[in-house]
Design a protein around this motif. Structure first.
Motif, short mmCIF file in Angstrom:
data_model
loop_
_atom_site.label_atom_id
_atom_site.label_comp_id
_atom_site.label_asym_id
_atom_site.label_seq_id
_atom_site.Cartn_x
_atom_site.Cartn_y
_atom_site.Cartn_z
N VAL A 237 0.83 -1.22 0.00
CA VAL A 237 0.00 0.00 0.00
C VAL A 237 0.85 1.26 0.00
O VAL A 237 0.95 1.96 -1.02
CB VAL A 237 -0.97 0.00 1.20
CG1 VAL A 237 -1.77 1.32 1.21
CG2 VAL A 237 -1.94 -1.17 1.10
N ASP A 238 1.48 1.58 1.13
CA ASP A 238 2.27 2.81 1.20
C ASP A 238 3.46 2.72 0.25
O ASP A 238 4.25 1.78 0.28
CB ASP A 238 2.76 3.04 2.64
CG ASP A 238 1.62 3.44 3.56
OD1 ASP A 238 0.73 4.16 3.11
OD2 ASP A 238 1.63 3.01 4.73
N ASP A 243 1.86 7.91 -2.45
CA ASP A 243 3.22 8.37 -2.76
C ASP A 243 4.18 8.14 -1.60
O ASP A 243 5.32 8.57 -1.63
CB ASP A 243 3.21 9.85 -3.15
CG ASP A 243 2.71 10.75 -2.03
OD1 ASP A 243 2.45 10.25 -0.91
OD2 ASP A 243 2.56 11.97 -2.27
N GLY A 244 3.71 7.44 -0.56
CA GLY A 244 4.56 7.11 0.57
C GLY A 244 4.55 8.14 1.68
O GLY A 244 5.21 7.95 2.71
N THR A 245 3.79 9.21 1.50
CA THR A 245 3.72 10.23 2.55
C THR A 245 2.39 10.14 3.29
O THR A 245 1.39 9.66 2.74
CB THR A 245 3.86 11.65 1.96
OG1 THR A 245 2.77 11.88 1.05
CG2 THR A 245 5.18 11.79 1.22
N ILE A 246 2.40 10.53 4.56
CA ILE A 246 1.21 10.52 5.40
C ILE A 246 1.14 11.85 6.12
O ILE A 246 2.16 12.39 6.56
CB ILE A 246 1.27 9.39 6.44
CG1 ILE A 246 1.51 8.03 5.78
CG2 ILE A 246 0.01 9.34 7.28
CD1 ILE A 246 1.79 6.91 6.76
N THR A 247 -0.05 12.41 6.24
CA THR A 247 -0.22 13.60 7.06
C THR A 247 -0.79 13.20 8.41
O THR A 247 -1.63 12.30 8.50
CB THR A 247 -1.16 14.62 6.39
OG1 THR A 247 -2.45 14.01 6.19
CG2 THR A 247 -0.61 15.07 5.04
N HIS A 254 -3.82 10.83 9.70
CA HIS A 254 -4.94 11.66 9.24
C HIS A 254 -5.37 11.32 7.83
O HIS A 254 -6.50 10.90 7.60
CB HIS A 254 -4.59 13.14 9.37
CG HIS A 254 -5.75 14.06 9.16
ND1 HIS A 254 -5.62 15.31 8.61
CD2 HIS A 254 -7.08 13.89 9.38
CE1 HIS A 254 -6.81 15.89 8.53
NE2 HIS A 254 -7.71 15.05 9.00
N THR A 255 -4.48 11.48 6.85
CA THR A 255 -4.88 11.25 5.46
C THR A 255 -3.79 10.55 4.67
O THR A 255 -2.60 10.65 4.98
CB THR A 255 -5.20 12.58 4.74
OG1 THR A 255 -4.02 13.40 4.69
CG2 THR A 255 -6.32 13.33 5.43
N LYS A 256 -4.24 9.83 3.64
CA LYS A 256 -3.38 9.27 2.59
C LYS A 256 -4.04 9.63 1.26
O LYS A 256 -5.27 9.71 1.17
CB LYS A 256 -3.26 7.75 2.71
CG LYS A 256 -2.61 7.21 3.98
CD LYS A 256 -2.69 5.68 3.99
CE LYS A 256 -2.15 5.08 5.27
NZ LYS A 256 -0.70 5.03 5.29
N ASN A 257 -3.25 9.82 0.25
CA ASN A 257 -3.78 10.16 -1.07
C ASN A 257 -3.73 8.95 -1.99
O ASN A 257 -2.69 8.31 -2.13
CB ASN A 257 -2.99 11.32 -1.68
CG ASN A 257 -3.15 12.60 -0.89
OD1 ASN A 257 -4.24 12.90 -0.41
ND2 ASN A 257 -2.07 13.35 -0.75
N PHE A 258 -4.86 8.62 -2.62
CA PHE A 258 -4.96 7.50 -3.55
C PHE A 258 -5.33 8.01 -4.93
O PHE A 258 -6.07 8.98 -5.07
CB PHE A 258 -6.02 6.51 -3.08
CG PHE A 258 -5.71 5.84 -1.77
CD1 PHE A 258 -5.00 4.65 -1.73
CD2 PHE A 258 -6.12 6.41 -0.56
CE1 PHE A 258 -4.72 4.03 -0.53
CE2 PHE A 258 -5.85 5.79 0.64
CZ PHE A 258 -5.14 4.60 0.66
N LYS A 289 -10.58 1.10 4.88
CA LYS A 289 -11.74 1.79 4.29
C LYS A 289 -11.60 1.92 2.78
O LYS A 289 -12.56 1.73 2.02
CB LYS A 289 -11.90 3.17 4.93
CG LYS A 289 -12.44 3.15 6.36
CD LYS A 289 -13.88 2.66 6.40
CE LYS A 289 -14.45 2.73 7.81
NZ LYS A 289 -15.84 2.22 7.86
N ARG A 290 -10.37 2.26 2.33
CA ARG A 290 -10.16 2.41 0.89
C ARG A 290 -10.34 1.09 0.17
O ARG A 290 -10.97 1.03 -0.90
CB ARG A 290 -8.75 2.97 0.64
CG ARG A 290 -8.37 3.09 -0.85
CD ARG A 290 -9.35 3.94 -1.61
NE ARG A 290 -9.00 4.06 -3.03
CZ ARG A 290 -9.86 4.37 -3.99
NH1 ARG A 290 -11.14 4.60 -3.70
NH2 ARG A 290 -9.47 4.46 -5.24
N MET A 291 -9.84 0.00 0.73
CA MET A 291 -9.96 -1.30 0.08
C MET A 291 -11.41 -1.80 0.11
O MET A 291 -11.86 -2.49 -0.81
CB MET A 291 -9.03 -2.32 0.74
CG MET A 291 -7.57 -1.91 0.67
SD MET A 291 -7.08 -1.37 -1.00
CE MET A 291 -5.76 -0.22 -0.62
#
Length: 384
Positions: A237-238, A243-247, A254-258, A289-291
């Motif tokens: 996944v990450d 892109d390997g970054t997490i906020t 908090h968030t990941k971008n897909f 949740k994304r999966m």
């Protein structure tokens, strides 16, 4: 017949710091032999250690099998001066020798395969009371007094005419309960030998040894690859979906971008009956949740030994590693990258993964890499 595998591990290591837990081709060293033991004919495997972190690791990592147990060994049996036999006897007496066959497995022998374990076990059914693994060496040996041991220097034989000697490689020892109780030793009175490949003679006692063994393991995994139809696509996944970054905020992750286009690529693959699986070391509810949104059923979170889990999946699905495509980006993906039928890496993956992946994609993670991988798999499968 109850067969017990026994892997003794000590917390301390004088030659290489944290040797047993250090990543060898992306997974802890001791998991190479443990993984093979799980799929062998052993009924139960005991990891006997004074390291609580290893016990925690095993409890969390191998919940999908009932064969593996981790037990705390005493300080005296884990000291620098304690013998392996002292740990063996301590454990056996604690369970009152409740087994028929005992199998000692050394964590520092990552070349051990389940076939080596099974062959040693089978020798005890042929009338032997113990068996051990060896390597046939064709080296010419001399003693400290400069006297040849295994050949006549005046009649130096060619390698193909030279039987050589059998040398213990310290990988696998099997012994019957009766012989172990009688001798208090891993070796009985009638011993069989089981040959293993020459590279298994290497011992990991220095950083140089570590590099040599790791390189040989990588090549062994790669040599086993064959071209077969891809039936399963496994994704990290990450660094792959993202892109390997997490906020983060003060509450934590908090968030990941897909990338939405990646989801469409996976949906297209499913239309061609390719099973999609997610395997990540992170235990993230955002990922779950994304999966769920992508309707991916097989999602494995918090996985540290990805190779053994993948092997379990292939065994249950009655497929081989060659039917699997895998995309990953970092060191904990390396064992799978080197082993599956087709391995892929995003363009911004770590250098070591890109060096061993079959395909380095033109797209970065979180920016179309998965979609590109899906197209590759679709086109590849057309030939079957």
């Amino acid at each position: 017949m109850k067969t017990i595998g026994f892997i003794p591990l000590r917390k301390g290591s004088k030659s290489i710091l944290n040797k047993n837990k250090r990543k060898m081709v992306g997974r802890p060293l001791f998991t190479w032999v443990l993984g093979e033991a799980i799929f062998s004919n052993l009924d139960e495997i005991i990891v006997y250690t004074d390291d609580e972190s290893i016990i925690d690791f095993i409890v969390k990592e191998y919940h999908w099998t009932k064969k593996v147990k981790a037990l705390m060994r005493s300080e005296s049996s884990a000291s620098d001066t304690a013998s392996t036999e002292s740990a063996i006897i301590e454990f056996c007496e604690s369970i009152e020798y409740d087994f028929d066959t005992f199998c000692l497995l050394q964590a520092t022998s990552p070349f051990t395969k389940k076939e080596d374990i099974n062959t040693c076990l089978s020798k005890l059914e042929d009338g032997f009371d113990s068996a051990l693994t060896v390597v046939n060496t064709h080296r010419f040996l001399w003693n400290k007094n400069a006297k040849p041991i295994n050949y006549n220097p005046l009649k130096r034989p060619r390698r193909q005419d030279f039987d050589g000697l059998l040398v213990e490689n310290g990988a696998v020892y099997t012994v019957t309960k009766q012989a172990l109780k009688r001798n208090k030793n891993r070796i009985g009175n009638k011993t069989a030998v089981v040959k293993m490949p020459e590279e298994s003679l290497l011992e990991i006692d220095s950083e140089y040894d570590w590099v040599a063994v790791e390189s040989l393991l990588i090549e062994r995994q790669k040599r086993a690859k064959e071209s077969k139809k891809i039936t399963h696509f496994v994704l990290d996944v990450d660094g792959v979906f993202t892109d390997g970054t997490i906020t983060y905020n003060k509450e934590g992750e908090h968030t990941k971008n897909f990338d939405m286009r990646d989801g469409m690529g996976l949906e297209i693959l499913r239309q061609f009956d390719i099973e999609i699986l997610i395997m990540t070391s992170e235990n993230s509810q955002l990922v779950a949740k994304r999966m769920e949104k992508l309707k991916i059923e097989h999602v494995y979170l918090g996985v540290k030994d990805k190779y053994t889990l993948l092997k379990n999946i292939t065994v249950k699905a009655e497929i081989s590693f060659n039917n699997v495509a895998y995309i990953g980006d970092d060191i904990n993906d390396l064992s799978n990258i080197c082993s599956v039928g087709w391995s892929l890496a995003p363009n911004n993956a770590t250098d070591i993964v890109k060096a061993h992946a079959d395909v380095v994609l033109s797209k970065n993670s979180g920016a179309g890499a998965i979609r590109e991988a899906c197209q590759f798999i679709k086109n590849y499968n057309k030939r079957f």
